[in-house]
Design an enzyme around this catalytic site. Structure first.
Site, PDB file in Angstrom:
ATOM      1  N   LYS A 116       0.810  -1.229   0.000  1.00 13.26           N
ATOM      2  CA  LYS A 116       0.000   0.000   0.000  1.00 13.26           C
ATOM      3  C   LYS A 116       0.845   1.281   0.000  1.00 13.26           C
ATOM      4  CE  LYS A 116      -4.182  -1.713   2.276  1.00 13.26           C
ATOM      5  NZ  LYS A 116      -5.093  -1.519   3.424  1.00 13.26           N
TER       6      LYS A 116
ATOM      7  N   ASP B 105     -10.050   3.035   2.294  1.00 15.04           N
ATOM      8  CA  ASP B 105     -10.214   2.393   3.612  1.00 15.04           C
ATOM      9  C   ASP B 105     -11.026   3.251   4.583  1.00 15.04           C
ATOM     10  OD1 ASP B 105      -8.991  -0.064   3.206  1.00 15.04           O
ATOM     11  OD2 ASP B 105      -6.997   0.666   3.752  1.00 15.04           O
TER      12      ASP B 105
HETATM   13  P1  NAP Z   1       0.186  -1.831  10.833  1.00 15.02           P
HETATM   14  O1  NAP Z   1       0.390  -0.700   9.894  1.00 15.02           O
HETATM   15  O2  NAP Z   1       1.236  -2.876  10.960  1.00 15.02           O
HETATM   16  O3  NAP Z   1      -0.087  -1.195  12.308  1.00 15.02           O
HETATM   17  C1  NAP Z   1      -0.285  -2.019  13.414  1.00 15.02           C
HETATM   18  C2  NAP Z   1      -0.494  -1.181  14.676  1.00 15.02           C
HETATM   19  O4  NAP Z   1      -0.749  -2.098  15.744  1.00 15.02           O
HETATM   20  C3  NAP Z   1       0.684  -0.344  15.082  1.00 15.02           C
HETATM   21  O5  NAP Z   1       0.230   0.843  15.651  1.00 15.02           O
HETATM   22  C4  NAP Z   1       1.378  -1.218  16.145  1.00 15.02           C
HETATM   23  O6  NAP Z   1       2.021  -0.499  17.177  1.00 15.02           O
HETATM   24  C5  NAP Z   1       0.195  -1.922  16.782  1.00 15.02           C
HETATM   25  N1  NAP Z   1       0.618  -3.229  17.297  1.00 15.02           N
HETATM   26  C6  NAP Z   1       0.993  -4.316  16.570  1.00 15.02           C
HETATM   27  N2  NAP Z   1       1.311  -5.336  17.392  1.00 15.02           N
HETATM   28  C7  NAP Z   1       1.172  -4.874  18.656  1.00 15.02           C
HETATM   29  C8  NAP Z   1       1.360  -5.459  19.946  1.00 15.02           C
HETATM   30  N3  NAP Z   1       1.742  -6.732  20.100  1.00 15.02           N
HETATM   31  N4  NAP Z   1       1.096  -4.688  21.043  1.00 15.02           N
HETATM   32  C9  NAP Z   1       0.683  -3.406  20.902  1.00 15.02           C
HETATM   33  N5  NAP Z   1       0.483  -2.805  19.708  1.00 15.02           N
HETATM   34  C10 NAP Z   1       0.715  -3.529  18.589  1.00 15.02           C
HETATM   35  O7  NAP Z   1      -1.162  -2.616  10.486  1.00 15.02           O
HETATM   36  P2  NAP Z   1      -2.473  -2.060   9.736  1.00 15.02           P
HETATM   37  O8  NAP Z   1      -2.351  -2.273   8.281  1.00 15.02           O
HETATM   38  O9  NAP Z   1      -2.767  -0.700  10.246  1.00 15.02           O
HETATM   39  O10 NAP Z   1      -3.587  -3.107  10.236  1.00 15.02           O
HETATM   40  C11 NAP Z   1      -4.024  -3.109  11.579  1.00 15.02           C
HETATM   41  C12 NAP Z   1      -5.238  -4.024  11.728  1.00 15.02           C
HETATM   42  O11 NAP Z   1      -6.337  -3.515  10.977  1.00 15.02           O
HETATM   43  C13 NAP Z   1      -5.021  -5.461  11.233  1.00 15.02           C
HETATM   44  O12 NAP Z   1      -5.671  -6.343  12.118  1.00 15.02           O
HETATM   45  C14 NAP Z   1      -5.715  -5.480   9.902  1.00 15.02           C
HETATM   46  O13 NAP Z   1      -6.206  -6.762   9.566  1.00 15.02           O
HETATM   47  C15 NAP Z   1      -6.885  -4.533  10.157  1.00 15.02           C
HETATM   48  N6  NAP Z   1      -7.395  -3.926   8.917  1.00 15.02           N
HETATM   49  C16 NAP Z   1      -8.710  -4.143   8.599  1.00 15.02           C
HETATM   50  C17 NAP Z   1      -9.238  -3.597   7.466  1.00 15.02           C
HETATM   51  C18 NAP Z   1     -10.686  -3.843   7.129  1.00 15.02           C
HETATM   52  O14 NAP Z   1     -11.082  -3.598   5.986  1.00 15.02           O
HETATM   53  N7  NAP Z   1     -11.479  -4.304   8.081  1.00 15.02           N
HETATM   54  C19 NAP Z   1      -8.439  -2.787   6.621  1.00 15.02           C
HETATM   55  C20 NAP Z   1      -7.100  -2.564   6.971  1.00 15.02           C
HETATM   56  C21 NAP Z   1      -6.585  -3.158   8.131  1.00 15.02           C
HETATM   57  P3  NAP Z   1       3.496   0.165  16.962  1.00 15.02           P
HETATM   58  O15 NAP Z   1       3.256   1.448  16.227  1.00 15.02           O
HETATM   59  O16 NAP Z   1       3.963   0.370  18.370  1.00 15.02           O
HETATM   60  O17 NAP Z   1       4.289  -0.829  16.193  1.00 15.02           O
END
Ligand code: NAP
Length: 242
Positions: free
Chosen positions: A39, A75
Site C-alpha cells: 500500500k 479504507d
Molecule cells: P500496521 O500498519 O502494521 O499497524 C499495526 C499497529 O498495531 C501499530 O500501531 C502497532 O504499534 C500496533 N501493534 C501491533 N502489534 C502490537 C502489539 N503486540 N502490542 C501493541 N500494539 C501492537 O497494520 P495495519 O495495516 O494498520 O492493520 C491493523 C489491523 O487492521 C489489522 O488487524 C488489519 O487486519 C486490520 N485492517 C482491517 C481492514 C478492514 O477492511 N477491516 C483494513 C485494513 C486493516 P506500533 O506502532 O507500536 O508498532
C-alpha cells in the site's frame, strides 16, 4: 452489474511491484486493489494521487484512466460507511479513541476527522508513531492514554491484536475501559468476534467487527472503476459465505 470483467488475485513480490503496475497499464485493466505489503510502496508508481491517498501516503486502489494510473485510498470511507450502516453512528461532534497508529489507524483517523469528530485520541504502543498518526487528523487529533478510551463515544481497534493466530485470546486494552453507551469497532474480521468485542459487549457497549469496512472499501473501489453503485448486500452474502 453487467460489467464485462473478472476480478482475480495476483500475488506480487515487493521487487516486482513496478512491473505489476506497468502490466496493469499495458493490459488496460479497469483497476487494481492493492493490499499488504504494497500500500505504501505503490505510491511511487502512480501518476496521480487523490488528496486522501497523498495525505495518508498509502494507496489501496489503482484506477486506470486514459493510460494514467491514479492512486486512491478507500479504507477510511469504507470504515465510515460501515459505521453508519451497522450502527447508524455519525462521528460528527463525537469523542473518538483509536487504538493503534499504523496504516489502518491513519485511514480511520483522517476519515473521522474529515467527518467532524470533536476529539480523536490515539493510543498506541509507540508514542512516536501515535504522534505521526495524529498529524493526519489535524487539530482535533492528539496522542492519548487509556483514560481517553474510557471517555470516548467511539472506540476503534486498529491493531492486529485479537486476530486469528498467536494473539487471538488477547485484547490490546483492559476489559474495564469499556462502558455502556459506547460504540466499539474492531477492524479485525477474523475471527468475527474478538476478545475486545466480547469485553466491550459484556460492559454494555455496542460492538462491530471489520467485515463491513472490508466490504465497503471494496464497494467504493467498484464505484471508482465502473461508475456504478455496487450490490453491497450481495457482496456481504458472498464474504460471509467464505
Ligand atoms: P500496521 O500498519 O502494521 O499497524 C499495526 C499497529 O498495531 C501499530 O500501531 C502497532 O504499534 C500496533 N501493534 C501491533 N502489534 C502490537 C502489539 N503486540 N502490542 C501493541 N500494539 C501492537 O497494520 P495495519 O495495516 O494498520 O492493520 C491493523 C489491523 O487492521 C489489522 O488487524 C488489519 O487486519 C486490520 N485492517 C482491517 C481492514 C478492514 O477492511 N477491516 C483494513 C485494513 C486493516 P506500533 O506502532 O507500536 O508498532
Amino acid at each position: 452489474m453487467g460489467v464485462d470483467a473478472v476480478y482475480v488475485v495476483f500475488p506480487v513480490l515487493p521487487e516486482d511491484l513496478e512491473g505489476a503496475v506497468a502490466a496493469a497499464r499495458t493490459f488496460n485493466f479497469l483497476g487494481v486493489s492493492i493490499t499488504i505489503p504494497h500500500k505504501e510502496s505503490v505510491v511511487g508508481f502512480c501518476d496521480e494521487l487523490t488528496a486522501e491517498a497523498q495525505m495518508l501516503g498509502a494507496v489501496n486502489t489503482l484506477q486506470l484512466l486514459d493510460g494514467r494510473v491514479i492512486g486512491h485510498n478507500t479504507d477510511g470511507q469504507g470504515f465510515l460507511r460501515s459505521l453508519l450502516e451497522e450502527k447508524n453512528f455519525d462521528v460528527r461532534d463525537q469523542k473518538c479513541a483509536v487504538i493503534g497508529a499504523g496504516g489502518a489507524a491513519k485511514a480511520v483517523i483522517a476519515s473521522i476527522a474529515a467527518a467532524g469528530a470533536a476529539d480523536i485520541s490515539i493510543v498506541n504502543r509507540s508514542p512516536e508513531r501515535a504522534k505521526l498518526a495524529a498529524r493526519v487528523g489535524g487539530s482535533v487529533a492528539r496522542v492519548g492514554v487509556l483514560e481517553d478510551v474510557s471517555n470516548a463515544d467511539l472506540v476503534v481497534n486498529a491493531t492486529p491484536i485479537g486476530m486469528t493466530g498467536e494473539s487471538e485470546h488477547l485484547s490490546p486494552v483492559p476489559a474495564d475501559v469499556f462502558s455502556g453507551g459506547q460504540v466499539v469497532a474492531d477492524l479485525i474480521y477474523k475471527p468475527s468476534r474478538t476478545v475486545l468485542m466480547s469485553d466491550a459487549e459484556a460492559r454494555g457497549a455496542s460492538v462491530m467487527n471489520g467485515l463491513g469496512m472490508l466490504i465497503h472499501q471494496a464497494a467504493r473501489q467498484i464505484e471508482i472503476w465502473t461508475g456504478q453503485e455496487p450490490p453491497v448486500a450481495a457482496m456481504r452474502v458472498a464474504v460471509e459465505g467464505q
